[in-house]
Scaffold this motif. Structure first.
Motif, PDB file in Angstrom:
ATOM      1  N   LYS A 128       0.839  -1.196   0.000  1.00 53.31           N
ATOM      2  CA  LYS A 128       0.000   0.000   0.000  1.00 53.31           C
ATOM      3  C   LYS A 128       0.874   1.245   0.000  1.00 53.31           C
ATOM      4  CE  LYS A 128      -3.599  -2.154   2.727  1.00 53.31           C
ATOM      5  NZ  LYS A 128      -4.158  -2.230   4.059  1.00 53.31           N
ATOM      6  N   ASN A 129       1.917   1.239   0.824  1.00 53.42           N
ATOM      7  CA  ASN A 129       2.767   2.406   0.943  1.00 53.42           C
ATOM      8  C   ASN A 129       3.515   2.696  -0.335  1.00 53.42           C
ATOM      9  OD1 ASN A 129       1.960   2.779   3.572  1.00 53.42           O
ATOM     10  ND2 ASN A 129       3.684   1.676   4.439  1.00 53.42           N
ATOM     11  N   LEU A 130       3.932   1.673  -1.058  1.00 51.94           N
ATOM     12  CA  LEU A 130       4.627   1.906  -2.313  1.00 51.94           C
ATOM     13  C   LEU A 130       3.713   2.605  -3.303  1.00 51.94           C
ATOM     14  CD1 LEU A 130       6.637  -1.393  -2.667  1.00 51.94           C
ATOM     15  CD2 LEU A 130       7.554   0.891  -2.357  1.00 51.94           C
ATOM     16  N   ASP A 131       2.448   2.223  -3.338  1.00 57.35           N
ATOM     17  CA  ASP A 131       1.507   2.869  -4.232  1.00 57.35           C
ATOM     18  C   ASP A 131       1.294   4.330  -3.856  1.00 57.35           C
ATOM     19  OD1 ASP A 131       1.186   0.522  -5.619  1.00 57.35           O
ATOM     20  OD2 ASP A 131      -0.610  -0.079  -4.517  1.00 57.35           O
ATOM     21  N   ASN A 132       1.324   4.620  -2.579  1.00 58.57           N
ATOM     22  CA  ASN A 132       1.068   5.975  -2.106  1.00 58.57           C
ATOM     23  C   ASN A 132       2.342   6.773  -1.877  1.00 58.57           C
ATOM     24  OD1 ASN A 132      -1.663   5.390  -2.012  1.00 58.57           O
ATOM     25  ND2 ASN A 132      -1.574   4.678   0.111  1.00 58.57           N
ATOM     26  N   LYS A 133       3.492   6.181  -2.134  1.00 61.72           N
ATOM     27  CA  LYS A 133       4.786   6.822  -1.877  1.00 61.72           C
ATOM     28  C   LYS A 133       4.878   7.276  -0.423  1.00 61.72           C
ATOM     29  CE  LYS A 133       6.444   6.499  -6.035  1.00 61.72           C
ATOM     30  NZ  LYS A 133       7.491   5.578  -6.316  1.00 61.72           N
ATOM     31  N   ASP A 134       4.324   6.482   0.470  1.00 59.24           N
ATOM     32  CA  ASP A 134       4.338   6.757   1.898  1.00 59.24           C
ATOM     33  C   ASP A 134       5.768   6.704   2.408  1.00 59.24           C
ATOM     34  OD1 ASP A 134       4.251   5.859   4.826  1.00 59.24           O
ATOM     35  OD2 ASP A 134       2.160   6.384   4.445  1.00 59.24           O
ATOM     36  N   LYS A 135       6.059   7.487   3.448  1.00 59.48           N
ATOM     37  CA  LYS A 135       7.426   7.556   3.951  1.00 59.48           C
ATOM     38  C   LYS A 135       7.889   6.267   4.625  1.00 59.48           C
ATOM     39  CE  LYS A 135       6.588   9.543   8.477  1.00 59.48           C
ATOM     40  NZ  LYS A 135       6.879  10.644   9.364  1.00 59.48           N
ATOM     41  N   SER A 136       6.989   5.355   4.945  1.00 60.60           N
ATOM     42  CA  SER A 136       7.385   4.128   5.635  1.00 60.60           C
ATOM     43  C   SER A 136       7.425   2.926   4.696  1.00 60.60           C
ATOM     44  CB  SER A 136       6.442   3.862   6.803  1.00 60.60           C
ATOM     45  OG  SER A 136       5.133   3.663   6.311  1.00 60.60           O
ATOM     46  N   ALA A 137       7.687   3.147   3.430  1.00 60.04           N
ATOM     47  CA  ALA A 137       7.636   2.058   2.456  1.00 60.04           C
ATOM     48  C   ALA A 137       9.024   1.695   1.941  1.00 60.04           C
ATOM     49  CB  ALA A 137       6.749   2.464   1.290  1.00 60.04           C
ATOM     50  N   TYR A 138       9.195   0.415   1.698  1.00 65.88           N
ATOM     51  CA  TYR A 138      10.329  -0.059   0.912  1.00 65.88           C
ATOM     52  C   TYR A 138       9.873  -1.310   0.202  1.00 65.88           C
ATOM     53  CZ  TYR A 138      11.299  -3.462   4.652  1.00 65.88           C
ATOM     54  OH  TYR A 138      11.209  -4.482   5.566  1.00 65.88           O
ATOM     55  N   LYS A 139      10.572  -1.649  -0.864  1.00 62.92           N
ATOM     56  CA  LYS A 139      10.160  -2.793  -1.668  1.00 62.92           C
ATOM     57  C   LYS A 139      11.240  -3.861  -1.621  1.00 62.92           C
ATOM     58  CE  LYS A 139       8.720  -4.269  -6.203  1.00 62.92           C
ATOM     59  NZ  LYS A 139       8.497  -3.945  -7.598  1.00 62.92           N
ATOM     60  N   ASN A 140      10.852  -5.086  -1.306  1.00 65.38           N
ATOM     61  CA  ASN A 140      11.766  -6.219  -1.360  1.00 65.38           C
ATOM     62  C   ASN A 140      11.915  -6.652  -2.808  1.00 65.38           C
ATOM     63  OD1 ASN A 140      12.374  -6.715   1.427  1.00 65.38           O
ATOM     64  ND2 ASN A 140      10.295  -7.460   1.665  1.00 65.38           N
ATOM     65  N   ILE A 141      13.160  -6.821  -3.249  1.00 62.42           N
ATOM     66  CA  ILE A 141      13.404  -7.310  -4.606  1.00 62.42           C
ATOM     67  C   ILE A 141      14.418  -8.445  -4.561  1.00 62.42           C
ATOM     68  CG2 ILE A 141      12.805  -5.138  -5.733  1.00 62.42           C
ATOM     69  CD1 ILE A 141      15.808  -4.633  -6.176  1.00 62.42           C
ATOM     70  N   SER A 142      14.353  -9.293  -5.572  1.00 65.57           N
ATOM     71  CA  SER A 142      15.270 -10.428  -5.666  1.00 65.57           C
ATOM     72  C   SER A 142      16.621  -9.973  -6.225  1.00 65.57           C
ATOM     73  CB  SER A 142      14.680 -11.490  -6.590  1.00 65.57           C
ATOM     74  OG  SER A 142      14.651 -10.995  -7.921  1.00 65.57           O
ATOM     75  N   ILE A 143      17.581 -10.866  -6.158  1.00 62.07           N
ATOM     76  CA  ILE A 143      18.890 -10.593  -6.742  1.00 62.07           C
ATOM     77  C   ILE A 143      18.752 -10.367  -8.242  1.00 62.07           C
ATOM     78  CG2 ILE A 143      21.092 -11.695  -7.344  1.00 62.07           C
ATOM     79  CD1 ILE A 143      21.112 -12.831  -4.478  1.00 62.07           C
ATOM     80  N   GLU A 144      17.941 -11.165  -8.897  1.00 61.95           N
ATOM     81  CA  GLU A 144      17.755 -11.014 -10.345  1.00 61.95           C
ATOM     82  C   GLU A 144      17.173  -9.646 -10.688  1.00 61.95           C
ATOM     83  OE1 GLU A 144      19.086 -12.998 -12.668  1.00 61.95           O
ATOM     84  OE2 GLU A 144      19.874 -14.073 -10.926  1.00 61.95           O
ATOM     85  N   GLU A 145      16.174  -9.218  -9.926  1.00 64.57           N
ATOM     86  CA  GLU A 145      15.593  -7.885 -10.151  1.00 64.57           C
ATOM     87  C   GLU A 145      16.636  -6.802  -9.905  1.00 64.57           C
ATOM     88  OE1 GLU A 145      11.004  -7.877  -8.856  1.00 64.57           O
ATOM     89  OE2 GLU A 145      12.342  -8.763  -7.349  1.00 64.57           O
ATOM     90  N   ALA A 146      17.420  -6.959  -8.842  1.00 65.96           N
ATOM     91  CA  ALA A 146      18.452  -5.974  -8.520  1.00 65.96           C
ATOM     92  C   ALA A 146      19.496  -5.896  -9.623  1.00 65.96           C
ATOM     93  CB  ALA A 146      19.122  -6.322  -7.186  1.00 65.96           C
ATOM     94  N   LYS A 147      19.953  -7.057 -10.108  1.00 73.70           N
ATOM     95  CA  LYS A 147      20.958  -7.064 -11.177  1.00 73.70           C
ATOM     96  C   LYS A 147      20.428  -6.366 -12.426  1.00 73.70           C
ATOM     97  CE  LYS A 147      22.171 -11.403 -11.517  1.00 73.70           C
ATOM     98  NZ  LYS A 147      22.831 -12.706 -11.632  1.00 73.70           N
ATOM     99  N   LYS A 148      19.196  -6.651 -12.781  1.00 71.15           N
ATOM    100  CA  LYS A 148      18.591  -6.038 -13.970  1.00 71.15           C
ATOM    101  C   LYS A 148      18.517  -4.521 -13.810  1.00 71.15           C
ATOM    102  CE  LYS A 148      14.659  -6.267 -17.048  1.00 71.15           C
ATOM    103  NZ  LYS A 148      13.317  -5.846 -17.029  1.00 71.15           N
ATOM    104  N   MET A 149      18.053  -4.073 -12.647  1.00 75.85           N
ATOM    105  CA  MET A 149      17.934  -2.631 -12.408  1.00 75.85           C
ATOM    106  C   MET A 149      19.296  -1.952 -12.348  1.00 75.85           C
ATOM    107  SD  MET A 149      14.713  -2.535  -9.740  1.00 75.85           S
ATOM    108  CE  MET A 149      14.505  -0.744  -9.739  1.00 75.85           C
ATOM    109  N   ILE A 150      20.309  -2.647 -11.833  1.00 75.34           N
ATOM    110  CA  ILE A 150      21.669  -2.095 -11.820  1.00 75.34           C
ATOM    111  C   ILE A 150      22.164  -1.940 -13.256  1.00 75.34           C
ATOM    112  CG2 ILE A 150      24.083  -2.609 -11.248  1.00 75.34           C
ATOM    113  CD1 ILE A 150      22.985  -3.934  -8.633  1.00 75.34           C
ATOM    114  N   GLU A 151      21.979  -2.987 -14.064  1.00 79.09           N
ATOM    115  CA  GLU A 151      22.397  -2.939 -15.472  1.00 79.09           C
ATOM    116  C   GLU A 151      21.718  -1.799 -16.222  1.00 79.09           C
ATOM    117  OE1 GLU A 151      21.640  -6.805 -17.174  1.00 79.09           O
ATOM    118  OE2 GLU A 151      23.056  -7.786 -15.802  1.00 79.09           O
TER     119      GLU A 151
END
Length: 145
Positions: free
Chosen positions: A34-57
């Motif tokens: 919910k917080n990610l959708d609202n850009k709430d200050k208490s939000a963070y998103k868990n991502i996998s290593i594969e997602e992280a590698k792709k976003m880094i690239e």
């Protein structure tokens, strides 16, 4: 009559507690979504290593934050990462304040310290925190020594 009323109230209260649930992990996940959708200050998103590698690239992170200790960092870290140990993070937020509205990747060895660090960042108005929850222990990408 009083016994029947007492039983009805007891059963009703028990049903209410069971129906409402108290699964903290589920509530945390739902709250984060919910917080990610609202850009709430208490939000963070868990991502996998594969997602992280792709976003880094793709160059999607303006800050890659390693929250392990200095010695662990020197043993090998993700390219362009900045190290701030989780135990020092709250006192060193001013060093990374410019990234409050940027994409920040947070990681540690196993995911435990980076969970704490992600919460600290989110609670201090960092709006786009991505937590690599599997940690370096499972990282199979390039590392810098």
């Amino acid at each position: 009559m009083k016994k029947v009323l007492a039983i009805v109230l007891t059963v009703g209260m028990t049903f209410s507690l069971v129906a409402c649930g108290n699964n903290k992990e589920e509530n945390k996940i739902n709250s984060n979504e919910k917080n990610l959708d609202n850009k709430d200050k208490s939000a963070y998103k868990n991502i996998s290593i594969e997602e992280a590698k792709k976003m880094i690239e793709e160059g999607k992170f303006q800050l890659i934050l390693d929250v392990r200790g200095e010695d662990e960092f020197k043993e090998g870290h993700i390219k362009d990462a900045k190290v701030i140990p989780d135990s020092e993070l709250e006192n060193r937020l001013s060093e990374i304040e410019e990234y409050k509205d940027k994409n920040v990747l947070v990681y540690c060895r196993s995911g435990k310290r980076s969970t704490k660090a992600s919460e600290i960042l989110a609670n201090n108005e960092f709006k786009n925190v991505y937590h690599m929850h599997e940690g370096m222990i499972k990282w199979d990408g390039d590392i810098i020594k």
